[in-house]
Design an enzyme around this catalytic site. Structure first.
Site, short mmCIF file in Angstrom:
data_model
loop_
_atom_site.label_atom_id
_atom_site.label_comp_id
_atom_site.label_asym_id
_atom_site.label_seq_id
_atom_site.Cartn_x
_atom_site.Cartn_y
_atom_site.Cartn_z
N THR A 101 0.72 -1.27 0.02
CA THR A 101 0.03 0.13 -0.08
C THR A 101 1.05 1.22 0.08
O THR A 101 1.97 1.04 0.28
CB THR A 101 -0.74 0.00 1.30
OG1 THR A 101 0.26 0.00 2.48
CG2 THR A 101 -1.58 -1.23 1.33
N GLU B 274 -5.62 -3.06 -1.83
CA GLU B 274 -6.28 -4.27 -1.41
C GLU B 274 -7.51 -4.70 -2.32
O GLU B 274 -8.01 -5.82 -1.84
CB GLU B 274 -6.89 -3.82 0.01
CG GLU B 274 -5.70 -3.48 0.91
CD GLU B 274 -5.28 -1.92 0.94
OE1 GLU B 274 -5.48 -1.23 -0.09
OE2 GLU B 274 -4.97 -1.40 2.25
N LYS C 281 -13.21 17.85 10.29
CA LYS C 281 -14.22 18.21 11.43
C LYS C 281 -14.28 19.50 12.12
O LYS C 281 -13.31 19.95 12.92
CB LYS C 281 -14.12 17.05 12.53
CG LYS C 281 -14.22 15.81 12.10
CD LYS C 281 -13.46 14.65 12.84
CE LYS C 281 -13.17 13.40 11.99
NZ LYS C 281 -11.82 13.29 11.59
N TRP D 242 -19.03 17.60 9.63
CA TRP D 242 -17.89 17.13 8.81
C TRP D 242 -18.03 18.06 7.50
O TRP D 242 -19.19 18.52 7.04
CB TRP D 242 -18.33 15.62 8.25
CG TRP D 242 -17.84 14.56 9.30
CD1 TRP D 242 -17.53 14.90 10.55
CD2 TRP D 242 -17.69 13.40 8.93
NE1 TRP D 242 -17.05 13.65 11.46
CE2 TRP D 242 -17.23 12.67 10.26
CE3 TRP D 242 -17.72 12.53 7.97
CZ2 TRP D 242 -17.00 11.32 10.16
CZ3 TRP D 242 -17.50 11.05 8.31
CH2 TRP D 242 -16.99 10.59 9.21
P1 AMP Z 1 -4.50 3.04 -3.46
O1 AMP Z 1 -4.29 1.85 -2.84
O2 AMP Z 1 -2.74 3.72 -3.47
O3 AMP Z 1 -4.70 2.77 -4.84
O4 AMP Z 1 -5.01 3.97 -2.85
C1 AMP Z 1 -6.39 3.82 -2.61
C2 AMP Z 1 -7.19 4.82 -2.21
O5 AMP Z 1 -7.50 5.89 -3.22
C3 AMP Z 1 -8.87 4.58 -1.94
O6 AMP Z 1 -8.93 3.96 -0.78
C4 AMP Z 1 -9.62 6.04 -2.02
O7 AMP Z 1 -9.27 6.80 -0.84
C5 AMP Z 1 -8.87 6.75 -3.17
N1 AMP Z 1 -9.21 6.46 -4.61
C6 AMP Z 1 -9.10 5.44 -5.50
N2 AMP Z 1 -10.06 5.63 -6.31
C7 AMP Z 1 -10.87 6.81 -5.93
C8 AMP Z 1 -12.07 7.31 -6.69
N3 AMP Z 1 -12.31 7.24 -7.86
N4 AMP Z 1 -12.55 8.63 -6.03
C9 AMP Z 1 -12.01 8.85 -4.82
N5 AMP Z 1 -11.07 8.27 -4.35
C10 AMP Z 1 -10.61 7.26 -4.74
#
Ligand code: AMP
Length: 549
Positions: free
Chosen positions: A187, A332, A439, A444
């Site tokens: 991650t 994930e 917050k 929010w």
């Molecule tokens: P990663 O594992 O680095 O790809 O990050 C995943 C995170 O990116 C997700 O849990 C979201 O918070 C954010 N994310 C991915 N796609 C979107 C989307 N289309 N809109 C908003 N947030 C997103």
């Protein structure tokens, strides 16, 4: 009562099936890579013997089933060879994020206990500071461009092409079990240390089918795919395997992947129809197209995910003839979670609104939202918001080395950390990450919504919003905005606040708008709010907030 079993075969779902397809069905399909010295062109048919040789070399290097084989590489054809050879011979492909700091890479390599590491020559400087600190790595294989250089001062470094040349063109692929680990990605670690997500052959196979599905990304044989999303970012969103399964042509940008001019040149030359990447890439591409007057009429889909798509970006891309397909997911979730397709019968005036949501959950995955305080499931009424939880065959159930067991609920759902509402017909509207939501006075504020509203201002190119401590309100929003080049130093805080007044609630209006040259980005190109927070000067509480001036 006796269970009556179905009479279908227990066919193990594995990436060997995708390898079989590129060998038997898609031999003529091209794999094109932009390299320093020019365009490199090969086909799946030419690649397969090299994949066999590579598997032979891995075996000779002592790689056993389950061993981790790391890659530190750009999007290119050799990286794709590793995508096939490593999992198909039973080992685990561990793609390293080349934008990480050395100490993160060191942590990740040691946590995964990588045994062999393949590195692109141009990335050697990243590896040098790690030497002597990654004891599990027995062999480093250099993927040189042009003739192999001398050992570059690195011990035990083997040359990729020489390794392949010494092996046989055929390889006796072992029988794999579908539950075996196939690949691993960490991650991006915006909080704490990165955690290893371990994909199985089964999860990758089913995810590949999911990606191809008509109402998901719908990649097809007739497509020419240019994945701008790096091969280290959740397996380039699963697109390389999807392309292999479908038989699509693949075009890689090498180390020029994120450069808008290179994307446009490659897309024109290679008749690209399908692009995928994060919003910041498309913001830059849109600006380049507007400035250069160029267009990409062959491109039919621009997959955009990783962060919410700002409305201004979707409108700009629409005006340039490029149709964004908004998708949500995370490392994930392999990563495909949801896709914003517009259902049949939608009125044209409603289309944009639906395309801007995170869409509906992909077939194969189940979703729910749950109250962060009580854990109670919330209704899909488009109003209540809570944490997104998902489950399905390509969703993680844990991390490598057992980190963070609390990410799985007691009843087996994965806690995403994303906060969203869901409409009665299943459209997901992400409000924020739990850690980014602001917050203020017990209420929010969605940093994502506020950012989108600011980015709709005609003089603004990019904007990120963070909450900063406030003695009375707990936190208040502060905007970090980047003006379009032609409006640099020609846009004021007052103008932005005035613009927002009829778009967001009064108490959402930012206390300050700070102009910067560039929003810091994470290793995968998202706005890096952690960096903004760390360097932010406190809000000037004595002065009247921008909103009330
Ligand atoms: P990663 O594992 O680095 O790809 O990050 C995943 C995170 O990116 C997700 O849990 C979201 O918070 C954010 N994310 C991915 N796609 C979107 C989307 N289309 N809109 C908003 N947030 C997103």
């Amino acid at each position: 009562m006796a269970v009556v079993e179905g009479l279908m075969q227990d066919y193990e779902l594995s990436l060997q099936h995708v390898l079989w397809r590129i060998e038997r069905l898609h031999q003529k399909k091209e794999v094109v890579t932009k390299r320093d010295e020019g365009i490199h062109r090969t086909t799946y048919g030419e690649m397969v013997p090299r994949i066999n040789r590579l598997a032979g070399a891995l075996k000779r290097l002592g790689v056993k089933p389950g061993d981790r084989v790391a890659t530190l590489a750009w999007n290119n054809n050799r990286h794709l060879e590793l995508y096939y050879a490593v999992p198909c011979m039973g080992a685990v492909l561990h793609t390293l994020n080349l934008r990480l700091f050395p100490q993160h890479l060191e942590f990740i390599i040691n946590d995964a206990e990588d045994k062999v590491l393949f590195v692109d020559q141009s990335l050697l400087p990243l590896l040098k500071p790690l030497l002597g600190k990654i004891p599990t790595v027995e062999t480093i294989v250099l993927m040189a461009e042009g003739p192999a250089p001398a050992s570059e001062g690195l011990p035990q470094m083997l040359d990729y092409e020489k390794l392949l040349a010494a092996e046989s063109e055929s390889y006796p692929w072992p029988k794999l079990s579908e539950r075996m680990a196939a690949a691993m990605c960490y991650t991006s670690g915006t909080t704490g240390n990165p955690k290893g997500v371990v994909y199985s052959h089964r999860s990758q196979f089913i995810h590949t089918m999911g990606v191809l599905q008509g109402d998901n990304l719908a990649l097809q044989e007739s497509d020419s795919l240019l994945p701008v999303v790096p091969m280290f970012h959740a397996n380039s969103w699963g697109l390389p395997y999807a392309a292999g399964m479908a038989g699509s042509k693949v075009v890689f940008g090498g180390r020029f992947s994120a450069d808008p001019k290179s994307i446009v040149e490659l897309a024109e030359q290679e008749e690209v129809t399908f692009l995928a990447g994060v919003p910041t890439v498309w913001i830059a591409l849109g600006a380049y197209l507007q400035e250069s007057g160029k267009r990409l009429p062959r491109v039919r889909t621009v997959v955009c995910g990783g962060s919410a798509v700002p409305q201004s970006l979707m409108e700009t891309m629409d005006s340039l003839g490029l149709r964004i397909l908004h998708a949500w997911g995370m490392t994930e979730t392999s990563p495909l979670g949801s896709v914003a397709r517009v259902p049949a019968g939608t009125k044209p005036e409603d289309e944009l609104r639906l395309r801007l949501t995170q869409g509906r959950v992909a077939p194969g995955v189940e979703i729910r939202i749950s109250d962060p305080a009580t854990g109670e499931e919330l209704p899909w009424d488009g109003v209540a918001f809570g944490e997104i939880q998902v489950r399905g065959p390509w969703i993680a159930r844990g991390y490598h080395n057992g980190y963070d067991p609390g990410k799985l609920t007691e009843d087996g759902w994965f806690r995403t950390g994303d906060v969203a509402k869901i409409t009665p017909d299943g459209y997901i509207l992400i409000v924020d990450r739990t850690k980014d939501v602001i917050k203020s006075g017990g209420e929010w504020i969605s940093s994502v919504e506020l950012e989108n509203a600011v980015m709709a201002h005609p003089k603004i190119m990019e904007a990120a919003v963070i909450g900063l401590p406030h003695s009375k309100w707990d936190e208040r929003p502060v905007v970090y905005a980047v003006a379009k080049p032609e409006f640099k130093d020609k846009v004021t805080q007052e103008e932005i606040v005035e613009f927002l007044k009829d778009k967001v609630a009064k108490w959402w209006l930012p206390d300050e708008v700070r102009f910067i040259d560039e929003v810091p980005k994470t290793s995968v190109g998202k706005f890096d709010k952690k960096v903004l927070r760390a360097s932010a000067v406190p809000i000037k509480e004595g002065a009247a907030p921008a909103a009330r001036k």
